[in-house]
Design an enzyme around this catalytic site. Structure first.
Site, PDB file in Angstrom:
ATOM      1  N   HIS A   1      34.017  37.229  36.008  1.00 37.70           N
ATOM      2  CA  HIS A   1      34.814  36.738  34.870  1.00 37.70           C
ATOM      3  C   HIS A   1      35.789  37.815  34.390  1.00 37.70           C
ATOM      4  CE1 HIS A   1      32.919  32.840  34.057  1.00 37.70           C
ATOM      5  NE2 HIS A   1      31.835  33.386  34.572  1.00 37.70           N
TER       6      HIS A   1
ATOM      7  N   GLU B   1      38.055  37.531  32.228  1.00 36.86           N
ATOM      8  CA  GLU B   1      38.452  37.346  30.825  1.00 36.86           C
ATOM      9  C   GLU B   1      37.533  38.054  29.833  1.00 36.86           C
ATOM     10  OE1 GLU B   1      35.797  33.778  31.845  1.00 36.86           O
ATOM     11  OE2 GLU B   1      37.149  35.163  32.871  1.00 36.86           O
TER      12      GLU B   1
ATOM     13  N   CYS C   1      35.129  32.178  39.186  1.00 32.57           N
ATOM     14  CA  CYS C   1      33.722  31.775  39.274  1.00 32.57           C
ATOM     15  C   CYS C   1      33.605  30.358  39.861  1.00 32.57           C
ATOM     16  CB  CYS C   1      33.053  31.912  37.903  1.00 32.57           C
ATOM     17  SG  CYS C   1      31.267  32.083  38.027  1.00 32.57           S
TER      18      CYS C   1
END
Length: 525
Positions: A181, A183, A86
Site C-alpha cells: 500500500h 498510500e 494490492c
C-alpha cells in the site's frame, strides 16, 4: 476565465479497501484532481470522465473467488497508464493473463522489497541498498492472496522472500502493479511512487492548489447563481464556515447566513461566531436566539437518538421560518464535502453513481422551491481546512477538535436542562484551556467533557454537599473508526479536576474515561 483545474484528472476505482479514500487524498496532495468511483463503472462513464490515468484500489475480497469484483475491461484499452494497488494488482494480473493463488501465509505489516529490474515507477527511489547494491524499499503489506504468475508482457520489478511479484510492470503500456500500500505512511517512499505515477508517468500538472480551488469555486458559484440570493445555515463548524467565506467572496451581500443559537453550544461560541463572521468579515447574518425553544422540545427526553432527532427537527423548523422571512431567496447553500458524496454513492452494482444530495439542513418547506449550492462537494476535510486558511479563517478555528451536530445535547447524558448545559460549558472550557496551556491540545485527536446526571457527595470547608459529576474524555485516533484513550499526565488531570471543582459551583467530582473504541464509542451518547 480561471484555469481549468480539472484538466488533468485521475480516476480511482474502489474495490472496497479501508485505505481507498487515503489514495485519493494523496493524489490531491500532489496537486492533481481525482475522483473515487465504484469498480463497476461502464466504458461510457470512463470515456466521459476522460482520465489521464487510472488507479485500481485495494479491497477485502479474493480474486480467486468466482464473483469477486473485476476492473472494467476498457480500463486496459483506454490507452492511459494504470496503477494496481494490492487487490488492484491481483485483478490486473488475472485479467491480463497472469495467475493469482490464495496463500496460507497472510502477509501483514512491514516488509522490505528488493528492486530487481529497472522501472519508471521506482527509478532512483530507495530506502537502503542490499550488500550487492540493489535498492530496498520499506513497505506496508496487507494481503492474503498473491500473484504467482505475471502476464507474459510484464516484468518483475521487485520481490520479497514470500512475495515473488511485489511490483510488476509493463513499461510500454504504462501498466504497474504493487502488492503493498503506497498510500499509507508506513510505506516510506509511497508518496514518491504515487508522485512518479501521477506527475511523471500520467504527466499531470499540479493545478489542484488551494488558491486555484478558491478561484474555481468562486467562478462556479457566480455562474450557478448569477445575481440571485442565497441562504446558508452557519453553525460555526469548519464546513459551513468555509462555505460561507467562499460564497461571501463570490456574491457578497446576496448571501444571508442564518445562525441558530440552540443553547447547546460551547462557552461563548455564539458570540465568537457573530464577532468573527459579522463584525470581522462583514457577512450578512441573521442571529436566532433559540435556546428556550430547543430546551422546551427536549424536556423530559432521555433517549439519545430521540434527542438527536428533536434537535434536528427544531433546527429545520427555525431555519425554515427564517428563510420564509427573506424575500426572493432562490438557492440554499450547504457544506456537503466529498466523503458525504462518496457515502451516498456507495455502489449498488449497476447503480453506482446515483449521487444523492447529502442534506445537512433537512427538508425545506414545500412552498420554497430552491436550488442547491454545494461549493465544497469535491473536497476532502483536510482540503476544506487548507482553503479556510487561504480565505483568512483562523487556524485555531479550522483545526479545532470535532464537535457533534447536536452539541451538548449528546454530552449531557439523559434529559437536557439549562442548568446542566451551563455547568458543562464551564467545566469543558477549563479542560480545553488547560490542554492548550500544557501544549497537549494538538497531541490528542479529540477532548471534551461529559455531564453525568448523578449526584455525588463532596466536602467544601466544614460542610458536605451533594453535587454533580463530570467525566473528562480524551482520545488519540487516526480515522475516528478506532481510538485509544489518551494517557494524559496525572498531575495535569489533577490540575484540571481541582480547577473544575473549585471554579464551577455545582460540580463535586471529576472522573477520567479510560475506555477505548471499540468497545466504547468516542462520544458517550
Amino acid at each position: 476565465m480561471t484555469e481549468n483545474i480539472h484538466k488533468h484528472r485521475i480516476l480511482i476505482l474502489d474495490f472496497g479497501s479501508q485505505y481507498t479514500q487515503l489514495v485519493a487524498r494523496r493524489v490531491r496532495e500532489l496537486g492533481v484532481y481525482c475522483e473515487l468511483w465504484a469498480w463497476d463503472v461502464t466504458e461510457a462513464q470512463i470515456r466521459e470522465f476522460n482520465p489521464s490515468g487510472i488507479i485500481l484500489s485495494g479491497g477485502p475480497e479474493s480474486t480467486t473467488e468466482e464473483n469477486s469484483p473485476r476492473a472494467p475491461q476498457y480500463v486496459f484499452e483506454a490507452g492511459v497508464p494504470v496503477f494496481g494497488v494490492c487487490y488492484g494488482m491481483q485483478t490486473m494480473a488475472m485479467q491480463l493473463g497472469g495467475h493469482v493463488e490464495g496463500s496460507n501465509e497472510r502477509e501483514f505489516g512491514y516488509a522490505q522489497v528488493e528492486v530487481v529490474n529497472d522501472s519508471a515507477l521506482v527509478r532512483g527511489i530507495e530506502d537502503s541498498l542490499t550488500a550487492d547494491g540493489k535498492p530496498l524499499l520499506d513497505v506496508w503489506m496487507s494481503h492474503g492472496d498473491k500473484v504467482t504468475a505475471i502476464p507474459s508482457d510484464f516484468v518483475t520489478v521487485a520481490s520479497t522472500d514470500n512475495c515473488p511479484f511485489a511490483i510488476m510492470a509493463n513499461e510500454e503500456k504504462r501498466f504497474y502493479g504493487v502488492q503493498f500500500h503506497p498510500e499509507v505512511t508506513h510505506t516510506r517512499q509511497g508518496m514518491r511512487m504515487l508522485e512518479r505515477f501521477v506527475r511523471d508517468i500520467c504527466q499531470c500538472e499540479a493545478l489542484w492548489t488551494p488558491a486555484k480551488i478558491i478561484d474555481d469555486a468562486v467562478e462556479r458559484i457566480r455562474q450557478q447563481v448569477g445575481d440571485d440570493k442565497v441562504i446558508l445555515g452557519l453553525s460555526g463548524g469548519v464546513d459551513s464556515s468555509v462555505t460561507a467565506m467562499l460564497l461571501h467572496r463570490a456574491i457578497g451581500k446576496n448571501l444571508t447566513c442564518v445562525f441558530v443559537d440552540n443553547g447547546l453550544l460551547r462557552l461563548n461560541e455564539a458570540q465568537q461566531v457573530m464577532d468573527m463572521f459579522g463584525d470581522h468579515f462583514g457577512l450578512n447574518i441573521v442571529h436566532v436566539e433559540g435556546e428556550q425553544r430547543f430546551l422546551d422540545a427536549l424536556k423530559g427526553e432521555n433517549d439519545p437518538e430521540a434527542k438527536r432527532k428533536i434537535i434536528g427537527r427544531v433546527f429545520v423548523e427555525v431555519f425554515d421560518e427564517e428563510a420564509l422571512k427573506l424575500d426572493d431567496v432562490k438557492w440554499l447553500a450547504q457544506g456537503t464535502i466529498y466523503p458525504d458524496v462518496i457515502e451516498s454513492a456507495a455502489s449498488a452494482t449497476g447503480k453506482a453513481h446515483v449521487i444523492k444530495s447529502h442534506h445537512n439542513v433537512g427538508g425545506l418547506p414545500k412552498e420554497m422551491k430552491m436550488g442547491l449550492v454545494e461549493p465544497l462537494r469535491e473536497l476532502f476535510k483536510d482540503e476544506v481546512r487548507k482553503i479556510g486558511l487561504e480565505l483568512g479563517l483562523p487556524y485555531d478555528m479550522l483545526y479545532r477538535h470535532p464537535f457533534p451536530g447536536p452539541g451538548l445535547g449528546v454530552r449531557v447524558l439523559g434529559e437536557v436542562k439549562k442548568e446542566y448545559c451551563d455547568l458543562l460549558r464551564r467545566a469543558d472550557a477549563i479542560f480545553i484551556e488547560e490542554l492548550h496551556k500544557a501544549d497537549l491540545y494538538n497531541k490528542v485527536s479529540q477532548a471534551f467533557t461529559v455531564f453525568l446526571p448523578v449526584r455525588s457527595v463532596g466536602v467544601m470547608g466544614d460542610g458536605r454537599k451533594y453535587d454533580w459529576v463530570v467525566s473528562l474524555r480524551a482520545v488519540e485516533t487516526i480515522d475516528f473508526m478506532t481510538a485509544h484513550w489518551a494517557h494524559l499526565p496525572y498531575d495535569f488531570l489533577g490540575r484540571v479536576s481541582n480547577r473544575i471543582i473549585n471554579e464551577v459551583n455545582g460540580i463535586s467530582r471529576v472522573v477520567y474515561d479510560i475506555s477505548g473504541k471499540p468497545p466504547a464509542t468516542i462520544e458517550w451518547e
